[in-house]
Write a protein that holds these residues in place. Structure first.
Motif, PDB file in Angstrom:
ATOM      1  N   ALA A  73       0.793  -1.287   0.134  1.00 57.79           N
ATOM      2  CA  ALA A  73      -0.006   0.166  -0.113  1.00 57.79           C
ATOM      3  C   ALA A  73       0.746   1.280  -0.001  1.00 57.79           C
ATOM      4  N   SER A  74       1.946   1.220  -0.329  1.00 57.02           N
ATOM      5  CA  SER A  74       3.097   2.345  -0.093  1.00 57.02           C
ATOM      6  C   SER A  74       3.277   2.897  -1.804  1.00 57.02           C
ATOM      7  N   LEU A  75       4.021   3.953  -1.871  1.00 51.74           N
ATOM      8  CA  LEU A  75       4.122   4.599  -3.132  1.00 51.74           C
ATOM      9  C   LEU A  75       5.822   4.185  -3.412  1.00 51.74           C
ATOM     10  N   TYR A  76       6.403   3.350  -3.009  1.00 43.98           N
ATOM     11  CA  TYR A  76       7.763   2.627  -3.195  1.00 43.98           C
ATOM     12  C   TYR A  76       8.860   3.593  -3.107  1.00 43.98           C
ATOM     13  N   VAL A  77       8.806   4.698  -3.654  1.00 44.06           N
ATOM     14  CA  VAL A  77       9.958   5.622  -3.653  1.00 44.06           C
ATOM     15  C   VAL A  77       9.458   7.042  -3.598  1.00 44.06           C
ATOM     16  N   THR A  78      10.444   7.912  -3.221  1.00 42.51           N
ATOM     17  CA  THR A  78      10.055   9.103  -3.203  1.00 42.51           C
ATOM     18  C   THR A  78      11.267  10.200  -3.787  1.00 42.51           C
ATOM     19  N   PHE A  79      12.597  10.310  -3.418  1.00 40.29           N
ATOM     20  CA  PHE A  79      13.515  11.113  -3.974  1.00 40.29           C
ATOM     21  C   PHE A  79      14.483  10.390  -4.669  1.00 40.29           C
ATOM     22  N   GLU A  80      15.370  11.051  -5.417  1.00 41.69           N
ATOM     23  CA  GLU A  80      16.701  10.765  -5.692  1.00 41.69           C
ATOM     24  C   GLU A  80      17.669  11.491  -5.119  1.00 41.69           C
ATOM     25  N   ALA A  81      18.786  10.740  -4.538  1.00 45.19           N
ATOM     26  CA  ALA A  81      19.720  11.449  -3.836  1.00 45.19           C
ATOM     27  C   ALA A  81      20.691  11.869  -4.787  1.00 45.19           C
ATOM     28  N   LYS A  82      21.247  13.151  -4.195  1.00 44.24           N
ATOM     29  CA  LYS A  82      22.793  13.586  -4.949  1.00 44.24           C
ATOM     30  C   LYS A  82      23.868  13.036  -4.062  1.00 44.24           C
ATOM     31  N   LYS A  83      23.690  13.180  -2.680  1.00 51.89           N
ATOM     32  CA  LYS A  83      24.848  12.659  -1.672  1.00 51.89           C
ATOM     33  C   LYS A  83      24.196  11.938  -0.805  1.00 51.89           C
ATOM     34  N   VAL A  84      25.156  11.063   0.045  1.00 53.90           N
ATOM     35  CA  VAL A  84      24.623  10.338   1.276  1.00 53.90           C
ATOM     36  C   VAL A  84      25.867  10.412   2.144  1.00 53.90           C
ATOM     37  N   TYR A  85      25.584  10.976   3.271  1.00 55.85           N
ATOM     38  CA  TYR A  85      26.787  11.187   4.438  1.00 55.85           C
ATOM     39  C   TYR A  85      26.536  10.421   5.472  1.00 55.85           C
TER      40      TYR A  85
END
Length: 421
Positions: free
Chosen positions: A143-155
């Protein structure tokens, strides 16, 4: 468009009722992997929705540039003023773009329509993990929308970052801190967008390696009856084991620190009712034991938190059980909390001040090893459930992961393997 309003998104990954349900894999596990296209995508708890007045660029009222992942949240009581929260920041995610502004719905047709939009985005972006799309991995009943954002960087934090947000209470598994609505809280978080506090791990993140994935072959009867996450089942197994021969005495010797232990045998009970008294509310212990000289309490937790909370007296069920166990003329009671390894730090935060030195926390990995070594010595010869001892060992070991992310990584890989293309 020029604007003055900004917002930070807060997420507490792997928390909430969804992950408490058997078979549910935390969607935010995708935050920790690169997709097959070598990009990092982010899931906004709890349903993958991003409010439509928030955008990464200047096309909306509020700009969101960063999401913080957090854990170990504490806060003042609801209704108390001024409100605040305190929690540990673990990751800083610089958001590249919002992928959609669809919302979840209780109505099945409306939900399917929203999911169809997101599925189209997933297909257009080529978002797959080990060759499977997210909607294939999670299935039609999701019942979710699977994904929301694309990330540029992860710290990731170089060292623990504990932050307090005056004027803002972070009480659910996600939150939004707006620059105009909660300026002090926003400022408290904004200082930690300075990259001196963080290590860039983006390049080091990997795609899902399903080829070298080794499935957990240690399936147990709990997998068979779909009770892997059942707190009651772990309590029952612990009770059955400790009620065999002198296992309770051996358990005490293995896990007790700086307390005297009576050498006589104990009567072991499960769900013993504690009557109300002058100083206690009453309740039911998970596992307890007693003889003429000492009492023992074991409170078992899988995903639940402490209950029996008395806000006025700042106590929980732990005080109730300790009060019952402490008897005049007897040895100091032995009190334990058994829990998955990844929940130890979280539960430690919940324990009331006066009980912190009264209870020993025993992680499931230690219980698994304890039973394993007893079994090697033929301790369970003649045990009515002798044929299930290895299953019991494997069941406790299954929750021996040091972090929830590692646990749900395992679940995610299992789901990918099972997913139909």
């Amino acid at each position: 468009m020029s604007y003055k309003r900004k917002v930070f998104i807060l997420n507490k990954p792997f928390e909430g009722s969804y992950t408490d349900v058997e078979g549910n894999v935390a969607h935010e596990i995708i935050d920790y992997f690169k997709a097959d296209n070598n990009k990092v995508y982010i899931y906004n708890n709890p349903w993958g929705h991003c409010p439509d007045d928030i955008e990464v660029d200047e096309s909306k009222n509020y700009k969101v540039e960063y999401m913080f992942l957090a854990k170990k949240a504490t806060m003042n009581k609801k209704g108390e003023s001024p409100k605040w929260s305190e929690f540990e920041l673990t990751h800083l995610i610089k958001i590249k773009k919002c992928l959609h502004h669809e919302s979840t719905h209780d109505d099945k047709d409306e939900l399917k329509a929203a999911q169809s939009v997101v599925k189209k985005v997933i297909d257009e972006q080529g978002i797959k993990y080990a060759g499977k799309t997210i909607y294939e991995i999670y299935g039609e009943e999701d019942a979710s929308l699977y994904v929301t954002f694309e990330a540029k960087k992860v710290y990731v934090a170089k060292s623990p970052i504990r932050v307090k947000t005056p004027g803002y209470r972070f009480q659910r598994n996600k939150g939004y801190v707006f620059s105009d609505e909660s300026p002090k809280a926003f400022a408290a978080l904004e200082q930690y967008t300075d990259l001196k506090y963080w290590k860039d791990i983006t390049n080091g993140m990997t795609c899902v390696d399903i080829k070298n994935y080794k499935p957990n072959q240690s399936k147990t009867f709990l997998d068979l009856i779909l009770k892997v996450d059942s707190e009651e089942c772990y309590t029952n197994m612990l009770y059955m084991v400790l009620n065999w021969k002198n296992t309770m005495n051996l358990f005490d010797k293995e896990f007790t620190k700086n307390k005297k232990i009576d050498s006589a045998s104990f009567n072991v009970h499960r769900e013993l009712k504690i009557p109300k008294g002058e100083k206690i509310k009453g309740g039911r212990t998970d596992v307890c034991a007693y003889n003429d000289s000492q009492r023992i309490v074991i409170e078992n937790k899988v995903f639940s938190g402490l209950n029996g909370i008395d806000e006025a007296n700042k106590t929980t069920q732990l005080t109730i059980y300790y009060t019952w166990a402490k008897q005049p003329g007897q040895l100091e009671p032995l009190c334990f909390i058994s829990c998955p390894d990844f929940r130890k730090a979280e539960i430690e935060l919940e324990i009331e001040a006066e009980m912190k030195d009264k209870y020993e926390l025993v992680e499931y990995s230690k219980i698994s090893r304890f039973i394993y070594y007893l079994n090697k010595k033929n301790h369970f010869k003649g045990f009515p459930f002798e044929g299930y001892v290895q299953d019991i060992i494997n069941a406790f070991d299954k929750f021996g992961y040091q972090s929830k992310s590692k646990l749900f990584e395992q679940f995610f890989l299992e789901s990918i393997q099972k997913a139909k293309p």
